[in-house]
Design an enzyme around this catalytic site. Structure first.
Site, PDB file in Angstrom:
ATOM      1  N   LYS A 180      42.720  33.668  46.362  1.00  0.00           N
ATOM      2  CA  LYS A 180      42.354  34.286  45.086  1.00  0.00           C
ATOM      3  C   LYS A 180      42.719  35.759  45.124  1.00  0.00           C
ATOM      4  O   LYS A 180      42.053  36.572  45.754  1.00  0.00           O
ATOM      5  CB  LYS A 180      40.853  34.174  44.814  1.00  0.00           C
ATOM      6  CG  LYS A 180      40.542  34.569  43.363  1.00  0.00           C
ATOM      7  CD  LYS A 180      39.139  35.083  43.141  1.00  0.00           C
ATOM      8  CE  LYS A 180      38.978  36.573  43.352  1.00  0.00           C
ATOM      9  NZ  LYS A 180      39.756  37.434  42.449  1.00  0.00           N
ATOM     10  N   GLU A 255      37.147  42.365  55.972  1.00  0.00           N
ATOM     11  CA  GLU A 255      37.699  43.722  56.064  1.00  0.00           C
ATOM     12  C   GLU A 255      37.072  44.482  54.909  1.00  0.00           C
ATOM     13  O   GLU A 255      37.493  44.317  53.760  1.00  0.00           O
ATOM     14  CB  GLU A 255      39.220  43.685  55.900  1.00  0.00           C
ATOM     15  CG  GLU A 255      39.968  42.977  57.008  1.00  0.00           C
ATOM     16  CD  GLU A 255      39.870  43.685  58.336  1.00  0.00           C
ATOM     17  OE1 GLU A 255      39.405  44.847  58.380  1.00  0.00           O
ATOM     18  OE2 GLU A 255      40.250  43.063  59.332  1.00  0.00           O
ATOM     19  N   CYS A 289      41.441  51.527  52.340  1.00  0.00           N
ATOM     20  CA  CYS A 289      40.157  51.545  53.046  1.00  0.00           C
ATOM     21  C   CYS A 289      40.250  52.375  54.322  1.00  0.00           C
ATOM     22  O   CYS A 289      39.227  52.719  54.903  1.00  0.00           O
ATOM     23  CB  CYS A 289      39.670  50.139  53.317  1.00  0.00           C
ATOM     24  SG  CYS A 289      40.933  49.124  54.051  1.00  0.00           S
ATOM     25  N   GLU A 386      32.607  56.084  49.507  1.00  0.00           N
ATOM     26  CA  GLU A 386      34.062  55.978  49.534  1.00  0.00           C
ATOM     27  C   GLU A 386      34.644  56.592  48.261  1.00  0.00           C
ATOM     28  O   GLU A 386      34.233  56.227  47.161  1.00  0.00           O
ATOM     29  CB  GLU A 386      34.457  54.498  49.581  1.00  0.00           C
ATOM     30  CG  GLU A 386      35.330  54.155  50.741  1.00  0.00           C
ATOM     31  CD  GLU A 386      35.799  52.697  50.736  1.00  0.00           C
ATOM     32  OE1 GLU A 386      36.839  52.448  51.332  1.00  0.00           O
ATOM     33  OE2 GLU A 386      35.137  51.826  50.154  1.00  0.00           O
TER      34      GLU A 386
HETATM   35  P1  ADP Z   1      37.381  46.514  44.750  1.00  0.00           P
HETATM   36  O1  ADP Z   1      36.261  47.473  44.579  1.00  0.00           O
HETATM   37  O2  ADP Z   1      38.458  46.953  45.653  1.00  0.00           O
HETATM   38  O3  ADP Z   1      37.872  45.893  43.475  1.00  0.00           O
HETATM   39  P2  ADP Z   1      35.949  44.102  45.269  1.00  0.00           P
HETATM   40  O4  ADP Z   1      35.205  43.780  46.501  1.00  0.00           O
HETATM   41  O5  ADP Z   1      35.197  44.213  44.007  1.00  0.00           O
HETATM   42  O6  ADP Z   1      36.753  45.390  45.631  1.00  0.00           O
HETATM   43  O7  ADP Z   1      37.106  43.055  45.034  1.00  0.00           O
HETATM   44  C1  ADP Z   1      37.881  42.498  46.061  1.00  0.00           C
HETATM   45  C2  ADP Z   1      38.181  41.041  45.715  1.00  0.00           C
HETATM   46  O8  ADP Z   1      36.948  40.342  45.640  1.00  0.00           O
HETATM   47  C3  ADP Z   1      38.857  40.851  44.363  1.00  0.00           C
HETATM   48  O9  ADP Z   1      39.767  39.777  44.478  1.00  0.00           O
HETATM   49  C4  ADP Z   1      37.700  40.480  43.467  1.00  0.00           C
HETATM   50  O10 ADP Z   1      38.095  39.729  42.350  1.00  0.00           O
HETATM   51  C5  ADP Z   1      36.869  39.638  44.400  1.00  0.00           C
HETATM   52  N1  ADP Z   1      35.466  39.486  44.042  1.00  0.00           N
HETATM   53  C6  ADP Z   1      34.657  40.342  43.379  1.00  0.00           C
HETATM   54  N2  ADP Z   1      33.430  39.821  43.234  1.00  0.00           N
HETATM   55  C7  ADP Z   1      33.443  38.587  43.803  1.00  0.00           C
HETATM   56  C8  ADP Z   1      32.485  37.539  43.993  1.00  0.00           C
HETATM   57  N3  ADP Z   1      31.243  37.644  43.552  1.00  0.00           N
HETATM   58  N4  ADP Z   1      32.889  36.419  44.637  1.00  0.00           N
HETATM   59  C9  ADP Z   1      34.149  36.307  45.102  1.00  0.00           C
HETATM   60  N5  ADP Z   1      35.089  37.246  44.959  1.00  0.00           N
HETATM   61  C10 ADP Z   1      34.756  38.383  44.329  1.00  0.00           C
END
Ligand code: ADP
Length: 485
Positions: A180, A255, A289, A386
């Protein structure tokens, strides 16, 4: 609405070798951060599509795991070649959706290929053991087996190479994958599907689903067919995934966030430190990061470091990533700019001095001026949070003990950097820093040969190095008895 067509720009999910839309037909728009225009759409999928992708990966696993390591090695080498043959076009796609300069995008795509090659090789070295047996008539063997279906969830800042570190070791180990990508940058993720298809990976080996993050994530976490989750993203979401996958006891690699310190001692080569600082701070407009979040500079060299860093910062060429010579593109979106503005406002209110930058760039949109702030103090928000933007706060320190304590005063522990000309100090400080990765007199240290990963709330597991394939393997102990010896 397409600004540029790429053979790798797929606007569909890849499930069991078919490019398909979401069941509901719903889509999400993908926006070019350099001009705010729509590039195209991707399916807005949820649990049902994800479940089918997992089932396809499971069916494919039953055959893929039986292939020989040499066969997998050869296909991965072909994948490496296909990436390099299309480096320019993949980089353009990446720049268009992510914003980074074409130079950096090419570098990222090259790094993706390098990870694929590395794991093509490491796959052939997943040795087991033959253990001396305590029993005369039994023998002990330890073998390595692929864990099964893995799910990879990736962020928008390195939409190509973050997948390389997950898809490549998975396929090399004999696992199959459900991927995903982030909603902001799905095309570089979907391109992996097109590439895998082109070089002949079997259908179902790599499946890609775009759409509603939490619905897709919940299915991944709760489906017992998924045996491992590998995630790169925020600590907040990482914790949710660890919690949710506890119910089916999956392996997890995480990560997560960082809060990298960059320490300059007064015995350092200051020009070298400034060079390293530019890379460690402004790569991808500060959106990595492992980007420096906090500069700590010893009192004697503080003024000269700030002056030189500001001068180099001022020279950075800002623009659309597609334009020749651009060194820094826009931030990913308006939210990212607002966060940067908040942190700068907080610093200003607490006595920080803006040496250069400190405001939105004249180009508008999500462009922001690279910024150096002096007189940073530990009560400012970027001591703990961050930044994920082109802002360099510079703290002053007096002693080695003090700075190691300050550098470690965070729940994160991903990358850190320090500059010194003193060998004893180099070892003392390296051993004192509670981080997963240390750059000594170097500001850019990521490479496929080395284990990338953090400690504390920065994560679990390693990507790259010989360690990077271990998380995709189960260890099996076999006791062979009744040998009549
Ligand atoms: P960033 O702040 O870099 O966007 P996130 O942790 O929000 O970091 O997002 C990283 C990945 O995790 C993206 O692919 C995002 O769509 C996905 N993501 C965000 N929330 C969820 C969740 N509840 N379950 C699974 N994947 C998620």
């Amino acid at each position: 609405m397409l600004q540029k067509s790429s053979p790798f720009m797929k606007q569909a999910n890849l499930i069991n070798g078919e490019w398909v839309q979401a069941d509901s037909g719903a889509t999400l728009d993908v926006i070019n951060p350099a001009n705010g225009q729509k590039i195209g759409t991707v399916p807005k999928s949820g649990a049902a599509e994800t479940r089918r992708a997992i089932e396809a990966a499971d069916a494919a696993f039953k055959l893929w795991r039986k292939t020989s390591v040499l066969e997998r090695h050869k296909l991965l080498r072909k994948l490496h070649d296909a990436i390099m043959d299309n480096q320019q076009s993949l980089a353009e796609l990446l720049t268009m959706e992510q914003g980074k300069s074409l130079f950096e995008a090419k570098g990222e795509v090259g790094a993706s290929a390098a990870y694929v090659l590395w794991f093509a090789e490491e796959g052939r070295r997943t040795y087991g053991d033959v253990v001396p047996s305590p029993w005369a008539d039994r023998r002990i063997m330890v073998t390595k087996e692929p864990v099964g279906v893995i799910a990879a969830i990736t962020p928008w800042n390195f939409p190509s190479s973050m997948l390389a570190r997950k898809i490549a070791p998975a396929l090399a180990a004999g696992c199959t994958a459900v991927v995903k990508p982030a909603a902001q940058t799905p095309y570089s993720g979907l391109a992996w599907g097109a590439l895998c298809e082109e070089v002949g990976f079997p259908k179902g080996a790599v499946n890609i689903v775009t759409g509603a993050a939490s619905e897709i994530g919940d299915e991944i976490c709760s489906n017992p067919l998924v045996r491992k989750i590998t995630f790169t993203g925020s600590t907040e979401v990482g914790k949710i995934l660890i919690q949710k996958s506890a119910a089916t006891v999956k392996k997890v690699s995480m990560e997560l966030g960082g809060n990298a310190p960059f320490i300059v001692f007064d015995d350092a080569d200051i020009d070298r430190a400034v060079q390293g600082a530019m890379l460690a701070k402004y790569r991808n407009s500060g959106q990595t990061c492992v980007c420096t979040n906090r500069f700590f500079v010893q009192a004697k060299v503080y003024d000269s470091f700030v002056e030189k860093l500001a001068a180099a910062t001022l020279k950075l060429k800002i623009g659309s990533g597609m334009d020749e010579g651009t060194e820094q593109g826009p931030l990913i979106d308006e939210k990212a700019v607002e966060k940067v503005e908040e942190l700068i406002e907080d610093a200003r209110a607490k006595g920080g001095k803006i040496i250069t930058g400190g405001k939105r760039h004249a180009l508008g949109g999500s462009f922001y001026e690279p910024t150096v702030i002096s007189e940073a103090t530990p009560d400012m928000r970027f001591m703990k949070e961050e930044i994920f933007g082109p802002v360099a706060p510079v703290f002053r320190f007096e002693t080695e003990e003090e700075v190691v304590q300050l550098a470690n005063d965070t729940e994160f522990g991903l990358a850190c950097y320090f500059y010194t000309g003193n060998l004893g100090r180099a070892y003392r400080v390296m051993e004192g820093l509670k981080y997963g990765m240390v750059g000594i007199n170097e500001g850019l240290i990521t490479t496929p040969e080395a284990p990338f990963g953090g400690v504390k709330e920065s994560g679990l597991g390693k990507e790259g190095g010989h360690q990077g394939i271990e998380d995709y393997l189960d260890t099996k102990y076999v006791c062979i008895g009744g040998l009549g010896l």
